[in-house]
Scaffold this motif. Structure first.
Motif, PDB file in Angstrom:
ATOM      1  N   LYS A  48       0.870  -1.172   0.000  1.00 12.77           N
ATOM      2  CA  LYS A  48       0.000   0.000   0.000  1.00 12.77           C
ATOM      3  C   LYS A  48       0.906   1.221   0.000  1.00 12.77           C
ATOM      4  CE  LYS A  48      -3.505  -2.371   2.816  1.00 12.77           C
ATOM      5  NZ  LYS A  48      -4.245  -2.343   4.114  1.00 12.77           N
ATOM      6  N   GLY A  49       0.888   1.975  -1.100  1.00 12.29           N
ATOM      7  CA  GLY A  49       1.812   3.086  -1.225  1.00 12.29           C
ATOM      8  C   GLY A  49       3.236   2.588  -1.309  1.00 12.29           C
ATOM      9  N   ASP A  50       4.087   3.069  -0.405  1.00 13.65           N
ATOM     10  CA  ASP A  50       5.496   2.663  -0.391  1.00 13.65           C
ATOM     11  C   ASP A  50       5.792   1.552   0.618  1.00 13.65           C
ATOM     12  OD1 ASP A  50       6.064   4.593  -2.283  1.00 13.65           O
ATOM     13  OD2 ASP A  50       6.675   6.090  -0.815  1.00 13.65           O
ATOM     14  N   MET A  51       4.776   1.043   1.297  1.00 17.52           N
ATOM     15  CA  MET A  51       5.029   0.111   2.391  1.00 17.52           C
ATOM     16  C   MET A  51       4.286  -1.207   2.215  1.00 17.52           C
ATOM     17  SD  MET A  51       6.540  -0.791   5.108  1.00 17.52           S
ATOM     18  CE  MET A  51       7.577   0.656   4.926  1.00 17.52           C
ATOM     19  N   HIS A  88       7.268  11.356  12.759  1.00 15.72           N
ATOM     20  CA  HIS A  88       6.112  11.786  11.966  1.00 15.72           C
ATOM     21  C   HIS A  88       6.283  11.417  10.493  1.00 15.72           C
ATOM     22  CE1 HIS A  88       4.828  15.066  15.087  1.00 15.72           C
ATOM     23  NE2 HIS A  88       4.498  13.848  15.454  1.00 15.72           N
ATOM     24  N   ALA A  89       7.476  11.633   9.948  1.00 19.09           N
ATOM     25  CA  ALA A  89       7.726  11.309   8.543  1.00 19.09           C
ATOM     26  C   ALA A  89       7.587   9.807   8.301  1.00 19.09           C
ATOM     27  CB  ALA A  89       9.117  11.784   8.134  1.00 19.09           C
ATOM     28  N   THR A  90       8.065   9.033   9.248  1.00 25.79           N
ATOM     29  CA  THR A  90       7.979   7.576   9.144  1.00 25.79           C
ATOM     30  C   THR A  90       6.522   7.129   9.071  1.00 25.79           C
ATOM     31  OG1 THR A  90      10.064   7.261  10.331  1.00 25.79           O
ATOM     32  CG2 THR A  90       8.525   5.422  10.337  1.00 25.79           C
ATOM     33  N   ILE A  91       5.702   7.656   9.959  1.00 22.57           N
ATOM     34  CA  ILE A  91       4.289   7.290   9.993  1.00 22.57           C
ATOM     35  C   ILE A  91       3.562   7.804   8.756  1.00 22.57           C
ATOM     36  CG2 ILE A  91       2.131   7.513  11.289  1.00 22.57           C
ATOM     37  CD1 ILE A  91       3.903   7.886  13.822  1.00 22.57           C
ATOM     38  N   ASP A  92       3.859   9.030   8.359  1.00 27.29           N
ATOM     39  CA  ASP A  92       3.213   9.623   7.181  1.00 27.29           C
ATOM     40  C   ASP A  92       3.448   8.788   5.929  1.00 27.29           C
ATOM     41  OD1 ASP A  92       2.247  11.720   8.698  1.00 27.29           O
ATOM     42  OD2 ASP A  92       3.885  13.097   8.153  1.00 27.29           O
ATOM     43  N   HIS A  93       4.579   8.107   5.867  1.00 31.62           N
ATOM     44  CA  HIS A  93       4.915   7.294   4.694  1.00 31.62           C
ATOM     45  C   HIS A  93       4.471   5.834   4.836  1.00 31.62           C
ATOM     46  CE1 HIS A  93       7.406  10.738   3.614  1.00 31.62           C
ATOM     47  NE2 HIS A  93       7.464  10.246   2.407  1.00 31.62           N
ATOM     48  N   GLY A  94       3.812   5.492   5.944  1.00 31.56           N
ATOM     49  CA  GLY A  94       3.197   4.166   6.021  1.00 31.56           C
ATOM     50  C   GLY A  94       3.753   3.187   7.020  1.00 31.56           C
ATOM     51  N   LEU A 296      15.722   6.486   6.335  1.00 30.76           N
ATOM     52  CA  LEU A 296      14.281   6.357   6.152  1.00 30.76           C
ATOM     53  C   LEU A 296      13.944   6.086   4.692  1.00 30.76           C
ATOM     54  CD1 LEU A 296      11.351   6.595   7.176  1.00 30.76           C
ATOM     55  CD2 LEU A 296      11.536   9.068   6.870  1.00 30.76           C
ATOM     56  N   ASN A 297      14.501   6.860   3.799  1.00 34.13           N
ATOM     57  CA  ASN A 297      14.231   6.677   2.369  1.00 34.13           C
ATOM     58  C   ASN A 297      14.724   5.326   1.868  1.00 34.13           C
ATOM     59  OD1 ASN A 297      13.054   9.226   2.165  1.00 34.13           O
ATOM     60  ND2 ASN A 297      15.002  10.226   1.685  1.00 34.13           N
ATOM     61  N   GLN A 298      15.835   4.874   2.421  1.00 37.11           N
ATOM     62  CA  GLN A 298      16.369   3.562   2.050  1.00 37.11           C
ATOM     63  C   GLN A 298      15.381   2.457   2.384  1.00 37.11           C
ATOM     64  OE1 GLN A 298      20.659   2.073   2.892  1.00 37.11           O
ATOM     65  NE2 GLN A 298      19.459   1.431   4.641  1.00 37.11           N
ATOM     66  N   ALA A 299      14.760   2.550   3.551  1.00 37.05           N
ATOM     67  CA  ALA A 299      13.791   1.539   3.973  1.00 37.05           C
ATOM     68  C   ALA A 299      12.597   1.509   3.026  1.00 37.05           C
ATOM     69  CB  ALA A 299      13.334   1.825   5.400  1.00 37.05           C
ATOM     70  N   PHE A 300      12.108   2.675   2.632  1.00 38.58           N
ATOM     71  CA  PHE A 300      10.962   2.707   1.732  1.00 38.58           C
ATOM     72  C   PHE A 300      11.337   2.240   0.330  1.00 38.58           C
ATOM     73  CE2 PHE A 300       9.259   5.721   4.934  1.00 38.58           C
ATOM     74  CZ  PHE A 300       8.084   5.032   5.218  1.00 38.58           C
ATOM     75  N   ASP A 301      12.539   2.542  -0.123  1.00 34.32           N
ATOM     76  CA  ASP A 301      12.982   2.065  -1.426  1.00 34.32           C
ATOM     77  C   ASP A 301      13.010   0.542  -1.465  1.00 34.32           C
ATOM     78  OD1 ASP A 301      13.276   4.594  -2.461  1.00 34.32           O
ATOM     79  OD2 ASP A 301      15.422   4.736  -2.053  1.00 34.32           O
ATOM     80  N   VAL A 302      13.435  -0.064  -0.364  1.00 33.74           N
ATOM     81  CA  VAL A 302      13.500  -1.526  -0.308  1.00 33.74           C
ATOM     82  C   VAL A 302      12.108  -2.130  -0.339  1.00 33.74           C
ATOM     83  CG1 VAL A 302      14.102  -3.504   1.141  1.00 33.74           C
ATOM     84  CG2 VAL A 302      15.735  -1.640   0.846  1.00 33.74           C
ATOM     85  N   THR A 303      11.190  -1.600   0.470  1.00 40.22           N
ATOM     86  CA  THR A 303       9.869  -2.222   0.564  1.00 40.22           C
ATOM     87  C   THR A 303       9.032  -2.025  -0.689  1.00 40.22           C
ATOM     88  OG1 THR A 303       9.050  -0.254   1.731  1.00 40.22           O
ATOM     89  CG2 THR A 303       9.754  -2.130   3.069  1.00 40.22           C
ATOM     90  N   LYS A 304       9.065  -0.837  -1.273  1.00 40.32           N
ATOM     91  CA  LYS A 304       8.185  -0.614  -2.430  1.00 40.32           C
ATOM     92  C   LYS A 304       8.658  -1.385  -3.663  1.00 40.32           C
ATOM     93  CE  LYS A 304      10.301   3.758  -4.003  1.00 40.32           C
ATOM     94  NZ  LYS A 304      10.071   5.225  -4.136  1.00 40.32           N
TER      95      LYS A 304
END
Length: 364
Positions: A48-51, A88-94, A296-304
């Motif tokens: 869902k989204g990036d997560m 907050h950024a972490t939660i906002d991104h999923g 943080l961005n690295q984690a989202f890049d991996v999951t999406k």
């Protein structure tokens, strides 16, 4: 830690399958240095989204496949304002899974997370977990209540008995007057939804914790342990504990995917490979330290972009890490006391084991 000889009785491990869940493929051919199969997920999860989102054992709760580690957000090198902004950024991104502990950074990690979650309805958006060190009922109750106050909430979604690293820890926790009594009372009072435990020292201690719980008629909702590219070859939680957790439908919480950065010093794997490997296991969530926008961005890049790895991809990682992993050099949480906070602060445990004073010999 004095290791005693222990052989855990393991039941037959069957295949479990359910929509949206991640369970191990026990037909996997990849093996550790000791020849045991390394389990792997049969589903990447729901994107869902990036997560990605996965089920937490048999709780019916869906959580983010990446969790925010609580220790790093309370480090002195990170300002409180930056910490709150990152949460907050972490939660906002999923990311919905929030990790913490009563003892992290002298309570600063919980205080900062509490301030962040108290703003703009963020508390309702997350699955909040914290941990307690107390082995006695009194110590556990005091620590839990203090955690709730710091986190500015009247309930945590998951409480975990922390640092189960000694064979006497399970016995102390489940003894009369032990910490588990406090946790059960807290659940009855609505302060706790689910109950689990953590540890980083030896997979046999985890298995013993499960055995002691079963003797007391208790079924854990989660268990947390190191799951990384080195673990596959040395005192492997993935090989010994994860299949049993899946058999019992207990949520698998992975941590130390990079060993607090120590594993990266081996220069055999990248941070992305570390996260991908941990996600490829039947983990409900992989908890990772997030202390910068880059991480943080690295984690989202991996999951999406995550896709389940095939046998050849897993084998390539295992082959790269096999030789350097065999001594445990890069898993210091297993081979040293550096990460053993309750060994450095035994008072956190809450005094002698319940009943020990009454049973101790009184001279000759």
């Amino acid at each position: 830690m004095q290791r005693r000889e222990f052989v855990a009785g393991m039941g037959a491990i069957g295949l479990l399958a359910a929509s949206g869940n991640t369970f191990p493929d026990m037909t996997a051919q990849n093996t550790s240095a000791h020849g045991g199969a390394i389990p792997r997920a049969t589903s990447a999860g729901t994107l869902k989204g990036d997560m990605l989102y996965r089920e937490l054992g048999s709780t019916g709760q869906q959580i983010s496949a990446i969790g925010m580690g609580g220790y790093h957000i309370g480090k002195p090198s990170l300002s409180e304002a930056d910490s709150i902004r990152l949460i907050h950024a972490t939660i906002d991104h999923g990311i919905t899974f929030m990790d913490n502990s009563w003892d992290y950074n002298g309570g600063e990690s919980e205080i900062r997370m509490g301030k962040a979650l108290a703003q703009s309805g963020y508390r309702s958006k997350v699955f909040l977990m914290t941990k307690i060190d107390g082995r006695t009922k009194q110590a556990a109750e005091q620590q839990l209540n203090e955690s709730l106050k710091r986190l500015q909430t009247d309930r945590v979604d998951l409480i975990q008995h922390h640092e189960i690293i000694r064979f006497d820890d399970p016995d102390r926790i489940f003894a009369e007057g032990g910490a588990h009594e406090a946790v059960l009372e807290a659940k009855k009072a609505g302060k706790v939804r689910f109950i689990g435990f953590t540890g980083h020292k030896d997979p046999h201690v985890h298995l013993y914790m499960l055995e002691v719980a079963a003797r007391h008629g208790f079924h854990f909702d989660s268990a947390q342990m190191p799951l990384n590219v080195m673990d596959a070859h040395f005192r492997s939680f993935a090989q010994l504990v994860v299949p049993e957790l899946v058999r019992q439908k207990i949520g698998v919480l992975g941590m130390k995917s990079m060993g607090d950065g120590v594993i990266l010093k081996s220069k055999t794997v990248t941070p992305v490979e570390c996260l991908q490997y941990a996600l490829n296991l039947p983990t409900s969530v992989v908890i990772t330290g997030i202390d910068s926008d880059q991480v943080l961005n690295q984690a989202f890049d991996v999951t999406k972009n995550f896709k389940l790895m095939n046998e050849q991809q897993v084998a390539a990682i295992l082959n790269k890490t096999r030789e350097v992993a065999l001594s445990g050099k890069y898993e210091l949480f297993k081979t040293s006391a550096i990460f053993d906070s309750t060994a450095q602060h035994p008072d956190w445990l809450g005094g002698p084991a319940p009943g020990a004073q009454q049973l101790a010999p009184q001279g000759m």
